[in-house]
Design a protein around this motif. Structure first.
Motif, mmCIF file in Angstrom:
data_model
loop_
_atom_site.group_PDB
_atom_site.id
_atom_site.type_symbol
_atom_site.label_atom_id
_atom_site.label_comp_id
_atom_site.label_asym_id
_atom_site.label_seq_id
_atom_site.Cartn_x
_atom_site.Cartn_y
_atom_site.Cartn_z
ATOM 1 N N SER A 21 38.245 48.584 36.545
ATOM 2 C CA SER A 21 37.532 47.453 35.939
ATOM 3 C C SER A 21 38.245 46.958 34.686
ATOM 4 O O SER A 21 38.361 45.752 34.468
ATOM 5 C CB SER A 21 36.103 47.852 35.587
ATOM 6 O OG SER A 21 35.373 48.152 36.739
ATOM 7 N N VAL A 22 38.729 47.877 33.880
ATOM 8 C CA VAL A 22 39.437 47.490 32.656
ATOM 9 C C VAL A 22 40.707 46.723 33.002
ATOM 10 O O VAL A 22 40.999 45.679 32.408
ATOM 11 C CB VAL A 22 39.757 48.732 31.788
ATOM 12 C CG1 VAL A 22 40.747 48.393 30.688
ATOM 13 C CG2 VAL A 22 38.477 49.312 31.200
ATOM 14 N N PHE A 23 41.446 47.209 33.997
ATOM 15 C CA PHE A 23 42.654 46.495 34.406
ATOM 16 C C PHE A 23 42.324 45.134 35.015
ATOM 17 O O PHE A 23 43.054 44.169 34.815
ATOM 18 C CB PHE A 23 43.490 47.329 35.376
ATOM 19 C CG PHE A 23 44.337 48.367 34.707
ATOM 20 C CD1 PHE A 23 45.273 48.010 33.756
ATOM 21 C CD2 PHE A 23 44.174 49.704 35.014
ATOM 22 C CE1 PHE A 23 46.050 48.952 33.135
ATOM 23 C CE2 PHE A 23 44.949 50.668 34.390
ATOM 24 C CZ PHE A 23 45.886 50.297 33.440
ATOM 25 N N SER A 24 41.230 45.074 35.740
ATOM 26 C CA SER A 24 40.809 43.793 36.316
ATOM 27 C C SER A 24 40.452 42.799 35.220
ATOM 28 O O SER A 24 40.834 41.625 35.277
ATOM 29 C CB SER A 24 39.624 44.016 37.243
ATOM 30 O OG SER A 24 39.148 42.799 37.740
ATOM 31 N N ILE A 25 39.743 43.259 34.208
ATOM 32 C CA ILE A 25 39.391 42.387 33.073
ATOM 33 C C ILE A 25 40.657 41.946 32.354
ATOM 34 O O ILE A 25 40.812 40.766 32.010
ATOM 35 C CB ILE A 25 38.433 43.128 32.112
ATOM 36 C CG1 ILE A 25 37.065 43.290 32.766
ATOM 37 C CG2 ILE A 25 38.318 42.388 30.782
ATOM 38 C CD1 ILE A 25 36.124 44.202 32.003
ATOM 39 N N THR A 28 42.429 39.295 34.345
ATOM 40 C CA THR A 28 41.741 38.009 34.222
ATOM 41 C C THR A 28 42.080 37.337 32.898
ATOM 42 O O THR A 28 42.326 36.131 32.848
ATOM 43 C CB THR A 28 40.217 38.216 34.330
ATOM 44 O OG1 THR A 28 39.927 38.875 35.559
ATOM 45 C CG2 THR A 28 39.484 36.897 34.258
ATOM 46 N N ARG A 29 42.133 38.123 31.845
ATOM 47 C CA ARG A 29 42.452 37.559 30.525
ATOM 48 C C ARG A 29 43.892 37.068 30.474
ATOM 49 O O ARG A 29 44.184 36.041 29.876
ATOM 50 C CB ARG A 29 42.207 38.590 29.416
ATOM 51 C CG ARG A 29 40.795 39.079 29.302
ATOM 52 C CD ARG A 29 39.784 37.945 29.231
ATOM 53 N NE ARG A 29 38.424 38.453 29.206
ATOM 54 C CZ ARG A 29 37.556 38.295 30.178
ATOM 55 N NH1 ARG A 29 37.892 37.647 31.272
ATOM 56 N NH2 ARG A 29 36.335 38.763 30.066
ATOM 57 N N LEU A 30 44.796 37.784 31.123
ATOM 58 C CA LEU A 30 46.184 37.319 31.168
ATOM 59 C C LEU A 30 46.299 36.018 31.954
ATOM 60 O O LEU A 30 47.072 35.126 31.585
ATOM 61 C CB LEU A 30 47.085 38.389 31.775
ATOM 62 C CG LEU A 30 47.410 39.576 30.877
ATOM 63 C CD1 LEU A 30 48.259 40.590 31.636
ATOM 64 C CD2 LEU A 30 48.113 39.140 29.618
ATOM 65 N N GLU A 31 45.544 35.891 33.031
ATOM 66 C CA GLU A 31 45.545 34.638 33.791
ATOM 67 C C GLU A 31 45.013 33.499 32.930
ATOM 68 O O GLU A 31 45.536 32.382 32.974
ATOM 69 C CB GLU A 31 44.695 34.783 35.052
ATOM 70 C CG GLU A 31 45.322 35.655 36.109
ATOM 71 C CD GLU A 31 44.398 35.902 37.297
ATOM 72 O OE1 GLU A 31 43.248 35.413 37.287
ATOM 73 O OE2 GLU A 31 44.827 36.591 38.228
ATOM 74 N N LEU A 32 43.978 33.782 32.133
ATOM 75 C CA LEU A 32 43.431 32.765 31.231
ATOM 76 C C LEU A 32 44.463 32.342 30.193
ATOM 77 O O LEU A 32 44.608 31.151 29.903
ATOM 78 C CB LEU A 32 42.168 33.299 30.547
ATOM 79 C CG LEU A 32 41.431 32.353 29.609
ATOM 80 C CD1 LEU A 32 40.984 31.098 30.359
ATOM 81 C CD2 LEU A 32 40.234 33.048 28.995
ATOM 82 N N ALA A 116 37.971 34.625 22.475
ATOM 83 C CA ALA A 116 36.524 34.747 22.608
ATOM 84 C C ALA A 116 36.165 35.707 23.740
ATOM 85 O O ALA A 116 35.242 36.530 23.605
ATOM 86 C CB ALA A 116 35.902 33.379 22.850
ATOM 87 N N GLU A 117 36.894 35.644 24.850
ATOM 88 C CA GLU A 117 36.640 36.557 25.968
ATOM 89 C C GLU A 117 36.993 37.991 25.592
ATOM 90 O O GLU A 117 36.281 38.921 25.963
ATOM 91 C CB GLU A 117 37.424 36.113 27.206
ATOM 92 C CG GLU A 117 36.916 34.839 27.822
ATOM 93 C CD GLU A 117 35.475 34.937 28.290
ATOM 94 O OE1 GLU A 117 35.084 35.988 28.849
ATOM 95 O OE2 GLU A 117 34.729 33.969 28.079
ATOM 96 N N PHE A 118 38.086 38.187 24.866
ATOM 97 C CA PHE A 118 38.433 39.531 24.419
ATOM 98 C C PHE A 118 37.357 40.089 23.487
ATOM 99 O O PHE A 118 37.029 41.277 23.541
ATOM 100 C CB PHE A 118 39.794 39.551 23.720
ATOM 101 C CG PHE A 118 40.963 39.674 24.649
ATOM 102 C CD1 PHE A 118 41.011 40.665 25.607
ATOM 103 C CD2 PHE A 118 42.034 38.805 24.559
ATOM 104 C CE1 PHE A 118 42.096 40.787 26.464
ATOM 105 C CE2 PHE A 118 43.122 38.916 25.414
ATOM 106 C CZ PHE A 118 43.151 39.910 26.368
#
Length: 126
Positions: A21-25, A28-32, A116-118
């Motif tokens: 889950s942490v890697f998935s998050i 996602t943040r890197l894609e953002l 903000a997401e981080f």
């Protein structure tokens, strides 16, 4: 012995899910970040192109205006008119430079959404 193995297997399952889950998050943040960089690049290229076009056309207009004023006052006040035009150009250039400097110093954060997401992620895990 089987109980110990089963306990190790069960404890690795939730741990793996958490790490996944942490890697998935993080992914996602890197894609953002990539999306925001792409949008910012497109915006900057558009602004740069329009700014250069405006600058080129303004220079052509100023050259034409300078020649027109110099021709109009050639017989009486030729050097005074050219000095006045030069002073006006210098003042406008200074104002533009100061506004550009202020615009750069007051620029918004490029990665505002990502940060903000981080922060949301950090608050979730705390």
């Amino acid at each position: 012995m089987t109980t110990e193995r089963q306990f190790q297997h069960d404890s690795q399952g939730p741990l793996r899910r958490i790490v996944s889950s942490v890697f998935s998050i993080f992914e996602t943040r890197l894609e953002l970040i990539g999306i925001e960089l792409s949008e910012e690049k497109e915006r900057l290229i558009g602004v740069l192109f329009l700014g250069l076009a405006a600058m080129m056309l303004t220079m052509m207009a100023l050259i034409t205006l300078t020649v027109l004023i110099a021709i109009a006052f050639w017989g009486t006040y030729r050097w005074q008119s050219l000095a006045a035009i030069t002073a006006v150009y210098v003042l406008v250039a200074i104002v533009c430079a100061l506004r550009a400097r202020a615009g750069l110093s007051n620029a918004p954060n490029v990665f505002e959404s990502t940060l903000a997401e981080f922060k949301k992620d950090r608050d979730t895990f705390n």
